[in-house]
Design an enzyme around this catalytic site. Structure first.
Site, short mmCIF file in Angstrom:
data_model
loop_
_atom_site.label_atom_id
_atom_site.label_comp_id
_atom_site.label_asym_id
_atom_site.label_seq_id
_atom_site.Cartn_x
_atom_site.Cartn_y
_atom_site.Cartn_z
N ASN A 168 -7.74 -2.14 6.86
CA ASN A 168 -7.11 -2.58 8.11
C ASN A 168 -5.60 -2.46 8.12
OD1 ASN A 168 -6.93 -4.38 10.64
ND2 ASN A 168 -5.85 -5.60 9.11
N ASP B 65 -4.18 -8.14 21.18
CA ASP B 65 -3.09 -9.10 21.38
C ASP B 65 -2.54 -9.72 20.10
OD1 ASP B 65 -5.14 -10.81 20.70
OD2 ASP B 65 -4.90 -12.14 22.45
N THR C 37 2.47 -8.71 16.58
CA THR C 37 3.24 -7.48 16.36
C THR C 37 3.10 -6.51 17.52
OG1 THR C 37 2.97 -7.69 13.97
CG2 THR C 37 3.60 -5.53 14.81
N SER D 161 -1.70 9.83 11.85
CA SER D 161 -2.38 9.16 10.74
C SER D 161 -3.76 8.67 11.13
CB SER D 161 -1.52 7.99 10.22
OG SER D 161 -1.46 6.92 11.16
N LYS D 162 -3.92 8.24 12.38
CA LYS D 162 -5.22 7.76 12.85
C LYS D 162 -6.19 8.92 13.09
CE LYS D 162 -4.25 3.41 12.69
NZ LYS D 162 -4.92 2.54 11.69
N SER E 138 -7.80 3.50 15.76
CA SER E 138 -7.19 3.25 17.07
C SER E 138 -7.62 4.32 18.06
CB SER E 138 -5.67 3.25 16.93
OG SER E 138 -5.02 3.31 18.17
N TYR F 61 2.14 7.75 13.93
CA TYR F 61 1.03 6.79 13.88
C TYR F 61 -0.25 7.45 14.37
CZ TYR F 61 -1.80 2.72 15.17
OH TYR F 61 -2.82 1.81 15.31
N SER F 62 -0.17 8.14 15.50
CA SER F 62 -1.33 8.81 16.07
C SER F 62 -1.88 9.85 15.10
CB SER F 62 -0.95 9.46 17.40
OG SER F 62 -2.08 10.01 18.05
N MET G 9 0.81 -1.21 0.00
CA MET G 9 0.00 0.00 0.00
C MET G 9 0.85 1.27 0.00
SD MET G 9 -3.04 -0.85 -0.41
CE MET G 9 -4.00 -2.37 -0.37
#
EC number: 1.1.1.146
Length: 292
Positions: A119, A219, A222, A186-187, A170, A183-184, A93
């Site tokens: 996802n 869980d 990764t 992007s979410k 998330s 990451y945060s 992607m």
């Protein structure tokens, strides 16, 4: 006070009634029987479990991830579990051309599309932000921009089927988290974009639902490897998480909250927020917007 009695209290009552009855709507596995579903990031973790649940429900499934060998195993197991059909298309992607072409190929394999489950993510490590712009750009491209590209490519088919888009996000996209700033970000972008598109669909009567899945710590292998010894938090099971994601999409819910923090939906998914959003949308003159 008169305004509150005349308008706000009745509206709040309607919203509370909506939440009460929608919360009691029942999911049935047969809702997915024969449905044509794309699952990205499906070679492991939550994505793989989503594919397996869909297979048990008798859906047509096309999965994608980078690992061809792992995807072959996922598809073989989906067929054993009872999938109406199962196919894979391997690719990254990071390549927006692949993302766009993947949707078209998946649609041809299944003869249409009913549900798009987004996802996939790029690898993220817990660390203080070190001014690495390349890392930020990669996170935004894979975790956000590719979701937009996939959605744009899928919308014509989803409009034909009155389908659904399911965006796996998330808690880090609702509450800023340290050590995962890119990451945060992007979410948060996913929440802002897809929540806005959901409202545009409501304004223009587009019958394609958008479900944002707000997940806590799950869980997956990764995640467990990354947080080990760094974060003291109980993880929720990926199998149950995958099922809740499917349920939310099938029931066309706006948001799904899943994790071990039981108070999260009460604080973040409250009817007061929905009421404010509803009142805000009433300010838009859609006829003028469409004409422009």
């Amino acid at each position: 006070m008169a305004f509150m009695k005349k308008y706000l209290l009745p509206l709040l009552g309607l919203f509370l009634a909506y939440y009460y009855y929608s919360a009691n709507e029942e999911f049935r596995p047969e809702m997915l029987q024969g449905k044509k579903v794309i699952v990205t990031g499906a070679s492991k973790g939550i994505g793989k479990e989503i594919a397996f649940h869909l297979a048990k429900m008798g859906a047509h499934v096309v999965v994608t991830a980078r690992s061809k060998e792992t995807l072959q195993e996922v598809v073989a197991h989906c067929l054993k579990l009872g999938a109406a059909s199962a196919h894979y298309i391997a690719g990254t992607m990071e390549d927006m051309t692949f993302a766009e072409q993947f949707v078209a190929k998946a649609g041809k394999l299944m003869g249409g599309l009913d549900m798009l489950i987004l996802n996939h993510i790029t690898n993220a490590s817990l660390m203080f932000f070190n001014n690495d712009i390349h890392h930020v750009r990669k996170e935004m491209e894979v975790n956000f921009l590719s979701y937009v590209v996939l959605t744009v490519a899928a919308l014509p088919m989803l409009k034909q089927s009155n389908g659904s888009i399911v965006v796996v996000s998330s808690l880090a996209g609702k509450i800023a988290h340290p050590l995962i700033a890119p990451y945060s970000a992007s979410k948060f972008a996913l929440d802002g974009f897809f929540s806005a598109i959901r409202k545009e669909h409501a304004l223009t009567n587009v019958n394609v639902s958008i479900t944002l899945c707000v997940l806590g710590l799950i869980d997956t292998d990764t995640a467990m490897k990354e947080v080990s010894g760094k974060i003291d938090m109980k993880a929720a099971p990926k199998e149950e998480c995958a099922l809740e994601i499917i349920k939310g999409g099938a029931l066309r819910q706006d948001e799904v909250y899943y994790g071990n923090l039981q108070w999260t939906p009460l604080l973040l998914g409250n009817p007061g927020k929905r009421l404010i959003e509803f009142l805000h949308l009433r300010k838009f003159d859609i006829s003028k917007l469409v004409n422009n």
